[in-house]
Design a protein around this motif. Structure first.
Motif, PDB file in Angstrom:
ATOM      1  N   ALA A 101       0.817  -1.213   0.000  1.00 44.82           N
ATOM      2  CA  ALA A 101       0.000   0.000   0.000  1.00 44.82           C
ATOM      3  C   ALA A 101       0.851   1.263   0.000  1.00 44.82           C
ATOM      4  O   ALA A 101       0.329   2.367  -0.082  1.00 44.82           O
ATOM      5  CB  ALA A 101      -0.926   0.009   1.213  1.00 44.82           C
ATOM      6  N   LYS A 102       2.182   1.072   0.114  1.00 45.69           N
ATOM      7  CA  LYS A 102       3.109   2.213   0.215  1.00 45.69           C
ATOM      8  C   LYS A 102       2.659   3.136   1.353  1.00 45.69           C
ATOM      9  O   LYS A 102       2.554   4.366   1.192  1.00 45.69           O
ATOM     10  CB  LYS A 102       3.212   2.968  -1.108  1.00 45.69           C
ATOM     11  N   ALA A 103       2.392   2.528   2.491  1.00 46.88           N
ATOM     12  CA  ALA A 103       1.852   3.250   3.635  1.00 46.88           C
ATOM     13  C   ALA A 103       2.842   4.252   4.203  1.00 46.88           C
ATOM     14  O   ALA A 103       4.066   4.081   4.102  1.00 46.88           O
ATOM     15  CB  ALA A 103       1.438   2.258   4.720  1.00 46.88           C
ATOM     16  N   ASP A 104       2.312   5.297   4.804  1.00 44.77           N
ATOM     17  CA  ASP A 104       3.104   6.302   5.492  1.00 44.77           C
ATOM     18  C   ASP A 104       3.213   5.999   6.977  1.00 44.77           C
ATOM     19  O   ASP A 104       4.069   6.554   7.663  1.00 44.77           O
ATOM     20  CB  ASP A 104       2.476   7.686   5.309  1.00 44.77           C
ATOM     21  N   LEU A 105       2.337   5.122   7.463  1.00 44.64           N
ATOM     22  CA  LEU A 105       2.312   4.801   8.887  1.00 44.64           C
ATOM     23  C   LEU A 105       1.641   3.450   9.092  1.00 44.64           C
ATOM     24  O   LEU A 105       0.668   3.129   8.415  1.00 44.64           O
ATOM     25  CB  LEU A 105       1.549   5.888   9.654  1.00 44.64           C
ATOM     26  N   PHE A 106       2.166   2.674  10.044  1.00 42.21           N
ATOM     27  CA  PHE A 106       1.631   1.349  10.350  1.00 42.21           C
ATOM     28  C   PHE A 106       1.326   1.292  11.840  1.00 42.21           C
ATOM     29  O   PHE A 106       2.191   1.576  12.678  1.00 42.21           O
ATOM     30  CB  PHE A 106       2.647   0.270   9.968  1.00 42.21           C
ATOM     31  N   ILE A 107       0.083   0.937  12.183  1.00 41.08           N
ATOM     32  CA  ILE A 107      -0.343   0.854  13.584  1.00 41.08           C
ATOM     33  C   ILE A 107      -0.850  -0.555  13.859  1.00 41.08           C
ATOM     34  O   ILE A 107      -1.874  -0.973  13.318  1.00 41.08           O
ATOM     35  CB  ILE A 107      -1.467   1.859  13.893  1.00 41.08           C
ATOM     36  N   SER A 108      -0.146  -1.301  14.698  1.00 40.18           N
ATOM     37  CA  SER A 108      -0.555  -2.653  15.058  1.00 40.18           C
ATOM     38  C   SER A 108      -1.142  -2.619  16.470  1.00 40.18           C
ATOM     39  O   SER A 108      -0.503  -2.127  17.406  1.00 40.18           O
ATOM     40  CB  SER A 108       0.634  -3.615  15.006  1.00 40.18           C
ATOM     41  N   ARG A 120      -2.850  -6.245  39.992  1.00 41.88           N
ATOM     42  CA  ARG A 120      -1.659  -5.452  40.308  1.00 41.88           C
ATOM     43  C   ARG A 120      -1.054  -4.809  39.068  1.00 41.88           C
ATOM     44  O   ARG A 120      -0.525  -3.713  39.140  1.00 41.88           O
ATOM     45  CB  ARG A 120      -0.602  -6.340  40.991  1.00 41.88           C
ATOM     46  N   ILE A 121      -1.095  -5.495  37.942  1.00 42.08           N
ATOM     47  CA  ILE A 121      -0.470  -4.981  36.730  1.00 42.08           C
ATOM     48  C   ILE A 121      -1.544  -4.492  35.762  1.00 42.08           C
ATOM     49  O   ILE A 121      -2.466  -5.218  35.414  1.00 42.08           O
ATOM     50  CB  ILE A 121       0.379  -6.070  36.027  1.00 42.08           C
ATOM     51  N   SER A 122      -1.409  -3.250  35.337  1.00 43.74           N
ATOM     52  CA  SER A 122      -2.362  -2.674  34.393  1.00 43.74           C
ATOM     53  C   SER A 122      -1.663  -1.591  33.591  1.00 43.74           C
ATOM     54  O   SER A 122      -0.521  -1.217  33.873  1.00 43.74           O
ATOM     55  CB  SER A 122      -3.563  -2.073  35.136  1.00 43.74           C
ATOM     56  N   GLY A 123      -2.341  -1.081  32.575  1.00 39.39           N
ATOM     57  CA  GLY A 123      -1.818   0.065  31.841  1.00 39.39           C
ATOM     58  C   GLY A 123      -1.501  -0.201  30.389  1.00 39.39           C
ATOM     59  O   GLY A 123      -1.498  -1.338  29.916  1.00 39.39           O
ATOM     60  N   THR A 124      -1.249   0.892  29.685  1.00 36.56           N
ATOM     61  CA  THR A 124      -0.952   0.842  28.254  1.00 36.56           C
ATOM     62  C   THR A 124       0.532   1.084  28.015  1.00 36.56           C
ATOM     63  O   THR A 124       1.202   1.775  28.783  1.00 36.56           O
ATOM     64  CB  THR A 124      -1.747   1.939  27.515  1.00 36.56           C
ATOM     65  N   GLU A 125       1.024   0.523  26.940  1.00 31.31           N
ATOM     66  CA  GLU A 125       2.399   0.774  26.510  1.00 31.31           C
ATOM     67  C   GLU A 125       2.465   0.657  25.002  1.00 31.31           C
ATOM     68  O   GLU A 125       1.672  -0.060  24.384  1.00 31.31           O
ATOM     69  CB  GLU A 125       3.373  -0.185  27.197  1.00 31.31           C
ATOM     70  N   THR A 126       3.390   1.386  24.414  1.00 27.95           N
ATOM     71  CA  THR A 126       3.539   1.387  22.960  1.00 27.95           C
ATOM     72  C   THR A 126       4.978   1.050  22.607  1.00 27.95           C
ATOM     73  O   THR A 126       5.914   1.585  23.212  1.00 27.95           O
ATOM     74  CB  THR A 126       3.149   2.750  22.369  1.00 27.95           C
ATOM     75  N   TYR A 127       5.140   0.177  21.635  1.00 24.89           N
ATOM     76  CA  TYR A 127       6.459  -0.324  21.251  1.00 24.89           C
ATOM     77  C   TYR A 127       6.862   0.153  19.859  1.00 24.89           C
ATOM     78  O   TYR A 127       6.020   0.320  18.974  1.00 24.89           O
ATOM     79  CB  TYR A 127       6.466  -1.854  21.255  1.00 24.89           C
ATOM     80  N   THR A 128       8.162   0.329  19.688  1.00 29.18           N
ATOM     81  CA  THR A 128       8.748   0.506  18.365  1.00 29.18           C
ATOM     82  C   THR A 128       9.758  -0.622  18.165  1.00 29.18           C
ATOM     83  O   THR A 128      10.078  -1.349  19.113  1.00 29.18           O
ATOM     84  CB  THR A 128       9.455   1.872  18.234  1.00 29.18           C
ATOM     85  N   LEU A 129      10.245  -0.760  16.966  1.00 27.36           N
ATOM     86  CA  LEU A 129      11.169  -1.851  16.663  1.00 27.36           C
ATOM     87  C   LEU A 129      12.536  -1.598  17.288  1.00 27.36           C
ATOM     88  O   LEU A 129      13.046  -0.485  17.268  1.00 27.36           O
ATOM     89  CB  LEU A 129      11.331  -1.988  15.147  1.00 27.36           C
ATOM     90  N   LEU A 212       6.795  -5.610  12.882  1.00 31.69           N
ATOM     91  CA  LEU A 212       7.371  -4.279  12.677  1.00 31.69           C
ATOM     92  C   LEU A 212       8.659  -4.359  11.859  1.00 31.69           C
ATOM     93  O   LEU A 212       8.980  -3.436  11.106  1.00 31.69           O
ATOM     94  CB  LEU A 212       7.660  -3.606  14.022  1.00 31.69           C
ATOM     95  N   ARG A 213       9.387  -5.460  12.012  1.00 31.73           N
ATOM     96  CA  ARG A 213      10.656  -5.592  11.301  1.00 31.73           C
ATOM     97  C   ARG A 213      10.457  -5.586   9.793  1.00 31.73           C
ATOM     98  O   ARG A 213      11.289  -5.050   9.044  1.00 31.73           O
ATOM     99  CB  ARG A 213      11.348  -6.903  11.712  1.00 31.73           C
ATOM    100  N   GLU A 214       9.357  -6.144   9.326  1.00 32.98           N
ATOM    101  CA  GLU A 214       9.145  -6.305   7.899  1.00 32.98           C
ATOM    102  C   GLU A 214       8.543  -5.068   7.228  1.00 32.98           C
ATOM    103  O   GLU A 214       8.458  -5.005   6.009  1.00 32.98           O
ATOM    104  CB  GLU A 214       8.226  -7.505   7.642  1.00 32.98           C
ATOM    105  N   THR A 215       8.095  -4.100   8.012  1.00 37.35           N
ATOM    106  CA  THR A 215       7.475  -2.909   7.417  1.00 37.35           C
ATOM    107  C   THR A 215       8.538  -1.889   7.034  1.00 37.35           C
ATOM    108  O   THR A 215       9.601  -1.825   7.651  1.00 37.35           O
ATOM    109  CB  THR A 215       6.472  -2.261   8.381  1.00 37.35           C
ATOM    110  N   SER A 216       8.232  -1.066   6.031  1.00 32.13           N
ATOM    111  CA  SER A 216       9.208  -0.103   5.517  1.00 32.13           C
ATOM    112  C   SER A 216       8.769   1.334   5.763  1.00 32.13           C
ATOM    113  O   SER A 216       9.101   2.225   4.990  1.00 32.13           O
ATOM    114  CB  SER A 216       9.417  -0.333   4.015  1.00 32.13           C
TER     115      SER A 216
END
Length: 400
Positions: A101-108, A120-129, A212-216
């Protein structure tokens, strides 16, 4: 003529009722922007399972709501989904969809879990490669990558990668993602918006995710919360919860996209009522700026090397923030001096500075390991940030 006036009136009403985020998206119709939204898991792969729900369904619900918000408000943006229903899509196919799709952004989009149910454990987190810096980050990556084990011919497709073997993740150690700064910028914006809806902020991290590794293109993987936490599972399965989470990612997307079109323009899409943290931030902004001026001067001086030697300067990056932190912040206790630089709108804080890579490596292991487990070494040359692998290579050559 009557129809013409009616049309003008309707357009005027639409403009008056359009939200600020919608106006930002509609501001530039000349440049097409493509975002790929990936709802993790699906079909015979349920993902994490809670008492009442399954990860695959939560992911899809948030992905569809996010996509609809973008489609409805951002007419200059094309939305592509890796799946819009309950089907299984292999990890490499998800990346292929984004690349084709020649995307400008990828959100998984994903939902986290622990082996044992706990509040005891809760919350959000966001990862990058990137390479995991903690055992916890590795476990998250292993859990999400384990989906390849149910794919056909996964050993051939992923070149013998074993998601359950820590050794397999060495391939991420020297991976230099050209989109890293943009990915981190977007990830930080997502976490900022999550804080705005009072979700526990578990931060922005790096880990070795195959998808994430395979996206450009700039890419992030969002963990919406812990389905293993009964209270959080209730929120994740609610209409209110999925809508709030999708809207937060949408606001972050608008902010990210806006800054990409005009870096000098800052957009605040936080909650209408300022939180205690935001009020405190406003009061301390000027004081923080004054306190850190000396740090900026010190940083600039330490990055400049004798032109005759032109040797790289190594530093330990300990954390990043979307806002300026006071120089006497408790987070920096025991570390001095702490310096910072700004990259793509993100403040990045460093500790230590030396042309001897081994000294900085020892310093990282001794001083920052317990407090900043995600810390890593970066390099500058003549005041400009450079590839750390190239810097290490130059360091070794200079020692000969």
């Amino acid at each position: 003529m009557h129809k013409k006036y009616l049309y003008i009136i309707l357009v005027a009403i639409f403009c008056l009722t359009t939200t600020r985020a919608e106006k930002i998206c509609a501001a530039d119709l000349t440049n097409k922007f493509t975002v790929v939204i990936d709802a993790g898991h699906g079909g015979h792969d349920p993902g994490a399972i809670g008492r009442r729900g399954k990860e695959k369904n939560i992911n899809l619900e948030v992905a569809l709501k996010l996509g609809k918000a973008i489609e409805r408000n951002c007419k200059d943006t094309r939305v592509v989904y890796t799946r819009k229903r309950d089907v299984f899509i292999p990890l490499h196919k998800r990346a292929e969809i984004a690349n084709d799709a020649k995307a400008d952004l990828f959100i998984s989009i994903h939902t986290n879990s622990l082996a044992k149910r706990s509040t005891r454990i809760s919350g959000t987190e966001t990862y990058t490669l990137g390479l995991h810096k903690t055992k916890e980050n590795l476990e998250v990556a292993q859990k999400e990558n384990a989906v390849i084990l149910i794919e056909d011919n996964y050993q051939q497709q992923y070149a013998g990668f074993n998601p359950n073997s820590a050794e397999s993740y060495i391939i991420f150690e020297f991976m230099q993602d050209k989109n890293m700064s943009q990915s981190v910028s977007f990830a930080s914006k997502i976490q900022k918006e999550f804080r705005g809806i009072h979700r526990t902020d578990r931060g922005v991290h790096q880990a070795g995710f195959l998808v994430l590794r395979e996206t450009s293109m700039p890419s992030v993987l969002v963990e919406l919360g812990y389905i293993s936490n009964p209270n959080e599972e209730h929120y994740l399965l609610s209409e209110e919860g999925t809508s709030a989470l999708a809207n937060s990612i949408y606001k972050a997307f608008v902010n990210y996209k806006r800054e990409g079109n005009s870096v000098t323009t800052k957009v605040n899409l936080g909650p209408s009522e300022p939180t205690q943290a935001s009020r405190s931030e406003k009061r301390n902004t000027q004081a923080s700026a004054n306190q850190l001026r000396t740090s900026e001067t010190r940083t600039a001086a330490s990055e400049k090397v004798n032109p005759q030697t032109a040797r790289p300067v190594f530093k330990i990056q300990i954390l990043t923030s979307d806002r300026l932190l006071p120089s006497k912040s408790r987070q920096f206790k025991g570390l001095a001096p702490v310096e910072h630089y700004k990259e793509k709108g993100i403040y990045k804080y460093t500790y230590g500075a030396d042309t001897d890579y081994n000294k900085i490596l020892r310093l990282k292991r001794s001083k920052t390991h317990s407090k900043f487990k995600d810390a890593f070494i970066i390099a500058f040359k003549n005041g400009k940030k450079m590839n750390v692998n190239q810097a290490i290579k130059e360091f070794k050559q200079n020692r000969k």
